[in-house]
Design an enzyme around this catalytic site. Sequence first.
Site, short mmCIF file in Angstrom:
data_model
loop_
_atom_site.label_atom_id
_atom_site.label_comp_id
_atom_site.label_asym_id
_atom_site.label_seq_id
_atom_site.Cartn_x
_atom_site.Cartn_y
_atom_site.Cartn_z
CB SER A 195 -0.56 0.12 1.00
OG SER A 195 0.09 -0.37 2.51
NE ARG A 196 0.29 5.02 -4.99
CZ ARG A 196 1.56 4.69 -5.29
NH1 ARG A 196 2.56 5.46 -5.03
NH2 ARG A 196 1.81 4.04 -6.53
N GLY A 200 1.16 7.13 7.30
CA GLY A 200 2.51 7.52 7.52
C GLY A 200 3.34 8.26 6.52
CG ASP A 257 -7.95 -0.69 10.32
OD1 ASP A 257 -7.69 -1.72 10.42
OD2 ASP A 257 -6.30 -1.21 10.23
CB SER A 265 -8.64 -6.13 4.56
OG SER A 265 -7.34 -5.62 4.27
#
EC number: 2.4.2.57
Lengths: 512, 512
Positions: A195-196, A200, A257, A265
Amino acid sequence: MQLLVQRVDIAGRGAFIHEEDARRLGVFDGDRLRVLYPETGKSTPIVVDITTSLLTPGTISLYNVTCTDLGLGDGDMVEVHTAIPPSSIRFIRKKMDNGRLTAEEVLTIVRDMVNEALSLNEITAFVTASYINGLDIDEVESLTRAMVETGEKIEFAGHPVVDKHSIGGVPGNKITLLVVPIIAAAGLTIPKTSSRAITGAGGTADLMEVLAPVNFTAEEVQMMTDRVGGVIVWGGSTNIAPADDLIIRVEYPFKIDERGQMIASVMAKKFAVGAEIVVIDIPVGPTTKVHTMQDARRLAQDFIEIGSRLGMQVECAVTYGDSPVGRAIGPNLEVAEALSVLEGAETPNSLIEKSVAVAGILLEMAGKAQRGEGEEVARSLLASGAALEKFREIIAIQGGKPDVRSSDIIPGAYQAEIPAPVSGYVVSLNNSGLVTVARIAGAPHDKGAGIYCNAKIGTQVRKGETIYTIYAESQELLNRALEEARRLYPVVVEGMLLDRIPQDSIELDRMD
Amino acid sequence: MQLLVQRVDIAGRGAFIHEEDARRLGVFDGDRLRVLYPETGKSTPIVVDITTSLLTPGTISLYNVTCTDLGLGDGDMVEVHTAIPPSSIRFIRKKMDNGRLTAEEVLTIVRDMVNEALSLNEITAFVTASYINGLDIDEVESLTRAMVETGEKIEFAGHPVVDKHSIGGVPGNKITLLVVPIIAAAGLTIPKTSSRAITGAGGTADLMEVLAPVNFTAEEVQMMTDRVGGVIVWGGSTNIAPADDLIIRVEYPFKIDERGQMIASVMAKKFAVGAEIVVIDIPVGPTTKVHTMQDARRLAQDFIEIGSRLGMQVECAVTYGDSPVGRAIGPNLEVAEALSVLEGAETPNSLIEKSVAVAGILLEMAGKAQRGEGEEVARSLLASGAALEKFREIIAIQGGKPDVRSSDIIPGAYQAEIPAPVSGYVVSLNNSGLVTVARIAGAPHDKGAGIYCNAKIGTQVRKGETIYTIYAESQELLNRALEEARRLYPVVVEGMLLDRIPQDSIELDRMD
């Protein structure tokens, strides 16, 4: 930033109708209509918004995408009828009322999410209800399977397919750049979708992008992986588990989350690429997602259980999450650090140890090393240059320059060294403070922006010695990052006054 | 129904930007940007949607309304910056985590809802979390006050201001058409704002609309009420408690009605019009919102408690909700029935008894009758014609024809009489079945559509005698309603076979 205003018809779903027509049809805001274009015979269900001002009775405003789908142009006539809501609405309500959803019900919800039969509001209600009432292990399994079933799958020629995943929260965690080449160099198949950064300073996809393109279709991922044994790509370009993006989209404003949704996921993405052997990295610390060893073990059990139900061998590595992995935070700095280790550097210790530990578990699970010897095998693949060689093949197949060296990857030209305000030991590196400062300096968008930790926890420093360095690609962003650093004290030296650092004690250097 | 397609720019909030710009800004789908138009110096926060296909980097698509607000046209340049989310996001998250919200926090959420600082998704999360975790009595008080504070208020010259409200679920509940004129005839002020049917066959606003316009501003409501003592208008045209509409909008797909939000919704509307004396009608039955006497008493206590905190005198009437009030269901049929009672008819008993009971409580609370004598006073205001006289004044001031008579209000021309399939006693009138059939026949949009119950519970009927009559404004809708009636059996005669009613046993009459 300046942007040019352009009024355009927008994409999306749904339609506007006049209040008078809505009353005639007996529909309310959020109800569904089926719109049929008799010319093409095509129809679609849409959620209506009701207005009194935008149009006149007898007309309907349809979004462009709907018009294109149905083959409609301005002035065409459509038939509209009230449509019953999808049954997934009933199942979402069941979760709101703390019911347990069957596999069938979960699949229906997820399919309607992906098919756009549910509005974002309705998806929000599902995610909120799951967050509050929780999902049990059967529901998590159902959700995982449903996410896989409603997206693309990849089959690889090479076996076993192995994979790793970190649930995140630790800055500087560039270990994937080491683990993937080590594992591929051992002859295993490791198609790493990553992921990007969302909150973060650099996700794995942001890092890899410094070296090579990362946007590939599922088919390209399959071909490249089968060719060289591994890739490091951005998961967002494939259509693997697309429901996950929708869930993340509605969770995002609230920074939630949900545990079950998080497990589903992660596991859906592994299952969709046919992973047989998986290691999950669970960093534990006050600023990561998991705060105690006990919570980490409980989470690990769920990952292992779901893996076993899906026929995947899963192990979890509970890791130290209190301070950054390695010393570099931000794309270029992290990539240079990872490359230097592949090139033979013997520091930073925390990066090397964590990488060979995770790679070692995978090697043992895949039978490439005896129990207890995985770490050694990983270390020797690193030392022999086999991992570097493999990483170059990966960079090449993704379209980057394979002969890149760590010294080619330079950080931002604008930098500020932060001196220790007193003499003493470094006692704390605040993860979220470091990430905030790195982001304000421009990371992850500005690849050169970030932070280098000159001292880590336990290092003895003298007053005036550099404890960390901020890098940016412009003076303005560097100044802003410095202001924030003065406010946040992301690195604490024992005995240091938690007071403003005097401005004249900070040196501003221009590198070139 | 056929509608003309027209592609238009739509209203709403938010903006589209290109993914590249989003990454440069560090924003994600659902993040907020502040858009500033330097020419006018105006700025606004917007929620962004990110796209790769609709526009090119360097441009932004803004909805018309935003453009108008800022004074923007195509081709103008705006400044955009990341904006922090409103603090209400944090408070919604707190409710998701089962926290108790302070008055200040609730007010912030409600204000941001009304100001459009929260998206519908975010409002959905709040409503879902409140539904699951509940709101305690302090939170309900805060929500009530916040709804009032963020909307319009009305002050009347006449005192005391009295009001009534039914929490709904019973078909044919036209008692407001009797209670308001009785109360106003007693010299009290009763500014009744009412709703249209959402799932029913006719809300009070739908009924009153048969006799007079019902769409008025808050100012008009004030003027008309001060003139004649009472009105019966649609609440949706005023801007009283606008947050309530948003809550109802997001609850709607799931057919939920969270208890605390329902209490706040009702009480806010009463408080905003300065009501001093209020009766809440709580129908109890298997198909109403409250199923047991115990639940009704608990709900009543909460209404009374919130009333007392706001300085309103509240009493609750727990009423029979098992079968329709009166015999008529659907706008014209109900209005004719109510008017006939005002004109002196002595049936239907259930309508008269319920109306004078509720009016009686209000008269006693307002000191217009001794304890225990309210019902008698109400009955005499009805018998003397004073209530009818007052109702005519109300119709006149709202712009209707004051000399209307019950016989002027005729039901739909297409009708079908449903015969008793066997001889016996009527044992059940199924509320939801009756409403479904009435709605399919066209109610509440088609004012003439509906059902007349020729027999009620306990009536002895002979085989072939009419048990109920369906009315519609077209043969097609009548046929559809008949089909549904054959499936649902909304009226059950003891001993009747729950089997298909043979088609030839139903007479189809055309009235004119």
